[in-house]
Design a protein around this motif. Sequence first.
Motif, mmCIF file in Angstrom:
data_model
loop_
_atom_site.group_PDB
_atom_site.id
_atom_site.type_symbol
_atom_site.label_atom_id
_atom_site.label_comp_id
_atom_site.label_asym_id
_atom_site.label_seq_id
_atom_site.Cartn_x
_atom_site.Cartn_y
_atom_site.Cartn_z
ATOM 1 N N LEU A 76 19.279 -65.824 -166.401
ATOM 2 C CA LEU A 76 20.015 -66.342 -165.245
ATOM 3 C C LEU A 76 21.471 -65.887 -165.278
ATOM 4 C CD1 LEU A 76 20.142 -67.999 -162.689
ATOM 5 C CD2 LEU A 76 20.425 -70.070 -164.101
ATOM 6 N N VAL A 77 22.055 -65.822 -166.461
ATOM 7 C CA VAL A 77 23.420 -65.293 -166.576
ATOM 8 C C VAL A 77 23.495 -63.882 -165.997
ATOM 9 C CG1 VAL A 77 25.155 -64.449 -168.227
ATOM 10 C CG2 VAL A 77 24.120 -66.707 -168.549
ATOM 11 N N VAL A 78 22.524 -63.055 -166.358
ATOM 12 C CA VAL A 78 22.497 -61.685 -165.851
ATOM 13 C C VAL A 78 22.363 -61.678 -164.334
ATOM 14 C CG1 VAL A 78 21.178 -59.528 -165.822
ATOM 15 C CG2 VAL A 78 21.611 -60.693 -167.990
ATOM 16 N N HIS A 79 21.467 -62.510 -163.807
ATOM 17 C CA HIS A 79 21.274 -62.542 -162.358
ATOM 18 C C HIS A 79 22.537 -62.994 -161.633
ATOM 19 C CE1 HIS A 79 19.315 -62.884 -158.479
ATOM 20 N NE2 HIS A 79 19.862 -64.081 -158.370
ATOM 21 N N ILE A 80 23.187 -64.029 -162.154
ATOM 22 C CA ILE A 80 24.425 -64.504 -161.535
ATOM 23 C C ILE A 80 25.473 -63.400 -161.518
ATOM 24 C CG2 ILE A 80 26.387 -66.067 -161.834
ATOM 25 C CD1 ILE A 80 24.377 -68.161 -162.864
ATOM 26 N N ALA A 81 25.594 -62.705 -162.635
ATOM 27 C CA ALA A 81 26.572 -61.621 -162.706
ATOM 28 C C ALA A 81 26.270 -60.541 -161.678
ATOM 29 C CB ALA A 81 26.598 -61.028 -164.113
ATOM 30 N N GLU A 82 25.003 -60.257 -161.458
ATOM 31 C CA GLU A 82 24.607 -59.154 -160.589
ATOM 32 C C GLU A 82 24.545 -59.541 -159.109
ATOM 33 O OE1 GLU A 82 21.920 -56.540 -163.729
ATOM 34 O OE2 GLU A 82 20.911 -57.886 -162.313
ATOM 35 N N ASN A 83 24.439 -60.842 -158.820
ATOM 36 C CA ASN A 83 24.318 -61.299 -157.437
ATOM 37 C C ASN A 83 25.672 -61.770 -156.923
ATOM 38 O OD1 ASN A 83 23.742 -62.631 -155.000
ATOM 39 N ND2 ASN A 83 21.740 -63.314 -155.714
ATOM 40 N N ALA A 84 26.343 -60.929 -156.150
ATOM 41 C CA ALA A 84 27.718 -61.202 -155.734
ATOM 42 C C ALA A 84 27.840 -62.368 -154.765
ATOM 43 C CB ALA A 84 28.327 -59.944 -155.109
ATOM 44 N N TYR A 85 26.715 -62.832 -154.204
ATOM 45 C CA TYR A 85 26.803 -63.915 -153.220
ATOM 46 C C TYR A 85 26.646 -65.297 -153.850
ATOM 47 C CZ TYR A 85 27.135 -65.159 -148.284
ATOM 48 O OH TYR A 85 27.583 -65.621 -147.072
ATOM 49 N N LEU A 86 26.463 -65.338 -155.166
ATOM 50 C CA LEU A 86 26.426 -66.611 -155.874
ATOM 51 C C LEU A 86 27.836 -66.976 -156.292
ATOM 52 C CD1 LEU A 86 23.243 -66.223 -158.120
ATOM 53 C CD2 LEU A 86 23.556 -67.848 -156.236
ATOM 54 N N ASN A 87 28.338 -68.085 -155.771
ATOM 55 C CA ASN A 87 29.714 -68.472 -156.076
ATOM 56 C C ASN A 87 29.911 -69.964 -155.821
ATOM 57 O OD1 ASN A 87 32.372 -68.134 -156.868
ATOM 58 N ND2 ASN A 87 33.074 -67.414 -154.871
ATOM 59 N N GLY A 88 30.661 -70.618 -156.712
ATOM 60 C CA GLY A 88 31.066 -71.999 -156.504
ATOM 61 C C GLY A 88 29.957 -73.022 -156.625
ATOM 62 N N GLU A 89 28.891 -72.703 -157.344
ATOM 63 C CA GLU A 89 27.734 -73.598 -157.404
ATOM 64 C C GLU A 89 27.248 -73.787 -158.837
ATOM 65 O OE1 GLU A 89 26.021 -76.160 -156.697
ATOM 66 O OE2 GLU A 89 25.533 -75.476 -154.667
ATOM 67 N N THR A 90 26.617 -74.936 -159.071
ATOM 68 C CA THR A 90 25.943 -75.213 -160.345
ATOM 69 C C THR A 90 24.436 -75.119 -160.125
ATOM 70 O OG1 THR A 90 27.699 -76.712 -161.064
ATOM 71 C CG2 THR A 90 25.571 -76.884 -162.184
ATOM 72 N N ILE A 91 23.772 -74.299 -160.920
ATOM 73 C CA ILE A 91 22.328 -74.116 -160.813
ATOM 74 C C ILE A 91 21.634 -74.894 -161.931
ATOM 75 C CG2 ILE A 91 20.426 -72.461 -160.890
ATOM 76 C CD1 ILE A 91 22.355 -70.330 -159.890
ATOM 77 N N ARG A 92 20.736 -75.806 -161.551
ATOM 78 C CA ARG A 92 19.940 -76.502 -162.548
ATOM 79 C C ARG A 92 18.860 -75.551 -163.051
ATOM 80 N NH1 ARG A 92 19.523 -82.837 -161.917
ATOM 81 N NH2 ARG A 92 17.893 -82.464 -163.455
ATOM 82 N N LEU A 93 18.743 -75.467 -164.362
ATOM 83 C CA LEU A 93 17.740 -74.613 -165.007
ATOM 84 C C LEU A 93 16.916 -75.523 -165.905
ATOM 85 C CD1 LEU A 93 16.849 -71.591 -165.536
ATOM 86 C CD2 LEU A 93 18.407 -71.654 -167.484
ATOM 87 N N ASP A 94 15.908 -76.183 -165.328
ATOM 88 C CA ASP A 94 15.315 -77.296 -166.065
ATOM 89 C C ASP A 94 13.830 -77.523 -165.833
ATOM 90 O OD1 ASP A 94 15.201 -78.333 -163.496
ATOM 91 O OD2 ASP A 94 16.779 -79.809 -163.796
ATOM 92 N N GLY A 95 13.123 -76.626 -165.139
ATOM 93 C CA GLY A 95 11.704 -76.841 -164.903
ATOM 94 C C GLY A 95 11.398 -78.066 -164.079
ATOM 95 N N GLY A 96 12.381 -78.522 -163.284
ATOM 96 C CA GLY A 96 12.162 -79.676 -162.422
ATOM 97 C C GLY A 96 12.280 -81.020 -163.116
ATOM 98 N N ILE A 97 12.844 -81.056 -164.307
ATOM 99 C CA ILE A 97 12.957 -82.320 -165.025
ATOM 100 C C ILE A 97 13.959 -83.244 -164.346
ATOM 101 C CG2 ILE A 97 14.847 -81.655 -166.595
ATOM 102 C CD1 ILE A 97 13.304 -83.040 -168.843
#
Length: 259
Positions: free
Chosen positions: A233-254
């Motif tokens: 996900l770190v790599v994707h965030i770095a590569e996706n320039a339109y991701l900004n100012g947000e917190t992404i939950r990475l939790d399998g829906g827990i």
Amino acid sequence: MDIKNKVAIVTGGASGLGRATAEVLAQQGAKVAIFDLNDERGQQAVAEIGADKAAFFAVDVTSDQSVEQAVDAVVNHFGGVHLCVNCAGICPAARTLSRDGEPMPLSGFSTAININLVGSFNVARVAAAAMANNEPSGEAGERGVIINTASVAAYEGQIGQTAYAASKGGIVGLTLPMARDLAPLGIRVMAIAPGIMGTPMIKAMPEKVQDALVANIQFPKRLGLPAEDFAGLVVHIAENAYLNGETIRLDGGIRMGPK
């Protein structure tokens, strides 16, 4: 941002999520500066990743002088800073009142806030100053990306997690205003809120404890993978320039209930 040949700072990079992130970024062609207090583990990480791809810097993230000197050293060593991933942190457990009715020592609460929240901001602010000197790159004209590590505890802290949850809630809270602060410079700011990740610390727990943790996860029914899930996900965030100012939950829906 194209990660190849970019310079990334990873705090807490000698173990856990930080170590996995450092390895994956190096595999993607980045030069990685590992910030950590554990010299032995830091040197081991460099040896295993490769001295041509990584360098270790002994850094106390709570010290302005330590961080400023380290970032200057990274710029001198690698030529700049383009990505900053803050993984350094602690996870203390203490109730507001103990079973004997004694209040939690204030120092315990302060230490968690100082390392997890203040430490992340400390590194981010100095890294941003270095990023501001970069030439804009890519279609968006980016100069840098900052990724801080929050936690699902920011939203659903458990009993005994007042200090930890407060520190991670602070990470969530600073993400958007920091992104707004740095937007004119072409620097993005994101946060990841991991759930239960299969770090060496978790994997060392008894199997029945791990199974109990996994039972709360919706899908897939497993612990999070530090390299594939978090670092990916770190790599994707770095590569996706339109991701900004947000917190992404990475939790399998827990969604954690009180325990």
